[in-house]
Design a protein around this motif. Sequence first.
Motif, PDB file in Angstrom:
ATOM      1  N   THR A  73       0.833  -1.204   0.000  1.00  0.00           N
ATOM      2  CA  THR A  73       0.000   0.000   0.000  1.00  0.00           C
ATOM      3  C   THR A  73       0.866   1.252   0.000  1.00  0.00           C
ATOM      4  O   THR A  73       0.601   2.222  -0.728  1.00  0.00           O
ATOM      5  CB  THR A  73      -0.945   0.013   1.217  1.00  0.00           C
ATOM      6  N   ALA A 117       1.020   4.001  -2.932  1.00  0.00           N
ATOM      7  CA  ALA A 117       0.753   5.409  -2.641  1.00  0.00           C
ATOM      8  C   ALA A 117       1.880   6.284  -3.167  1.00  0.00           C
ATOM      9  O   ALA A 117       1.633   7.340  -3.774  1.00  0.00           O
ATOM     10  CB  ALA A 117       0.576   5.612  -1.134  1.00  0.00           C
ATOM     11  N   ASP A 127      -8.959  -2.185  -1.647  1.00  0.00           N
ATOM     12  CA  ASP A 127      -8.402  -0.891  -1.265  1.00  0.00           C
ATOM     13  C   ASP A 127      -9.381  -0.065  -0.439  1.00  0.00           C
ATOM     14  O   ASP A 127      -8.990   0.628   0.503  1.00  0.00           O
ATOM     15  CB  ASP A 127      -8.017  -0.097  -2.521  1.00  0.00           C
ATOM     16  N   THR A 164     -10.324   1.893   4.885  1.00  0.00           N
ATOM     17  CA  THR A 164      -9.123   1.745   4.062  1.00  0.00           C
ATOM     18  C   THR A 164      -7.939   1.398   4.952  1.00  0.00           C
ATOM     19  O   THR A 164      -8.002   1.533   6.181  1.00  0.00           O
ATOM     20  CB  THR A 164      -8.789   3.047   3.302  1.00  0.00           C
ATOM     21  N   SER A 198      -3.446   4.808   2.622  1.00  0.00           N
ATOM     22  CA  SER A 198      -3.961   4.678   1.259  1.00  0.00           C
ATOM     23  C   SER A 198      -4.675   5.938   0.794  1.00  0.00           C
ATOM     24  O   SER A 198      -4.821   6.163  -0.415  1.00  0.00           O
ATOM     25  CB  SER A 198      -4.911   3.484   1.163  1.00  0.00           C
ATOM     26  N   VAL A 216      -7.451   6.625  -4.856  1.00  0.00           N
ATOM     27  CA  VAL A 216      -8.327   6.368  -3.709  1.00  0.00           C
ATOM     28  C   VAL A 216      -9.058   7.646  -3.311  1.00  0.00           C
ATOM     29  O   VAL A 216     -10.258   7.629  -3.004  1.00  0.00           O
ATOM     30  CB  VAL A 216      -7.521   5.795  -2.526  1.00  0.00           C
TER      31      VAL A 216
END
Length: 413
Positions: free
Chosen positions: A83, A87, A152, A370, A374, A380
């Motif tokens: 993650t 990101a 996600d 989440t 994230s 997202v």
Amino acid sequence: MEETTADGRAFDVRDLTLVRAIADRGSITAAAHALGMSQPAVSQQLHRLEHRVGLPLVERVGRGVRLTEAGRIMSRHAPAVTTALDAATEELDDLRGLRTGRVRLMGFPSASPTLLPLVLAHLREHQPGVSVTYVEAEPPEAVAAVREGTADVALTFSYPGDSADPHRSTAQGLSVRTVGRDDLVLVLPAGHRALEAGAGSSGDSAIEAPGTAAGGSDSLGHRADADARTRADTRARTRADAHTQTPDRDRDQSQEQHQDQDQDQDQDQDQDQDQDIGTRTVAVGNLSDESWIAGCPRCRGHLLELCARAGFTPRIAFETDNVVAVEALVAQGIGVATLPRLAIASFPLLSGIVTAPLPAVEARTLHLVTAHGSERMPSVRSVFSALKHAIATLDQHGDRNVGIHPNIPEEHS
């Protein structure tokens, strides 16, 4: 001398990804296929990893493999690492002006036909580079998927006082944002005696028939019957007049037929109004002798608590998550039920039933779940924005079958 990676650690993100793939797929061959590698290459990487870690990571079980305790530890940390990497990648892409990304979204059943289409339409218009995959799941499964790294974003819900609320335990360590409220309603057969029983206590549902003062003497069932007879007489007279027209007055006959169709449309609109009876009081306690229809485990739990506060234990005779089945059973007078407004809005309300809103304190709360960090991913954030837009759109819809309200986002772990 112990072998290490270039940065001095015993393993890196490639190794974590490998272990996670084995955990998810259940075999080295399937993991290799998922990673786009050959089976021998995966076996060699796994052997080198076990040598560096100094512990076995998998064990044979029949024709497949499963992780050892050491393997499960590595697999558990893999989602957080991937993650963070995703990101960072998306933030750099965003900096370069590349508005792309993929989001794995999970949501509960009544969100699928109501919120999801609005979310996807909003993204298509404003963020066409963001792709979304969607899997329908109840809150516990959706929260678990976020924790395990297979989703996600999870759109979930919780009921007030729910002792099995998945956001209390399984969501610990995850980000949970409150994004809305979904009102609940009683679902009753049209003309049910409880609609004429008068006002209930302050803890009961409050309902008012359109055009009728709260606590008034007007009966929904009697009013609906009278209105129906009036409309039927009007249509009958119109059709009788139409049949008396001569052939050389076809134009006038056509106009009267259009008027007849307009009256039918008015009847449909009146029926829609009759099916949602506003805020006239109905006491939940007056339904203590009824058979009840329960839904998912969380919905059933809330029903039990709602009835307990009204002083009785509901006789649950039927259990189904199928909204259409619930409405059909109620329409036949087989039982009564409670449903969220989103569930009501997901399918045209069947004839023969009415809905009565429960107090706002009984509403279920909508959440976005989440993994920590994230929210830094532009894709997202785009889904967050689209979901909030969808909730606000339904809130402003003006349809009494929709009772969903946006909240100021709150985050907790």
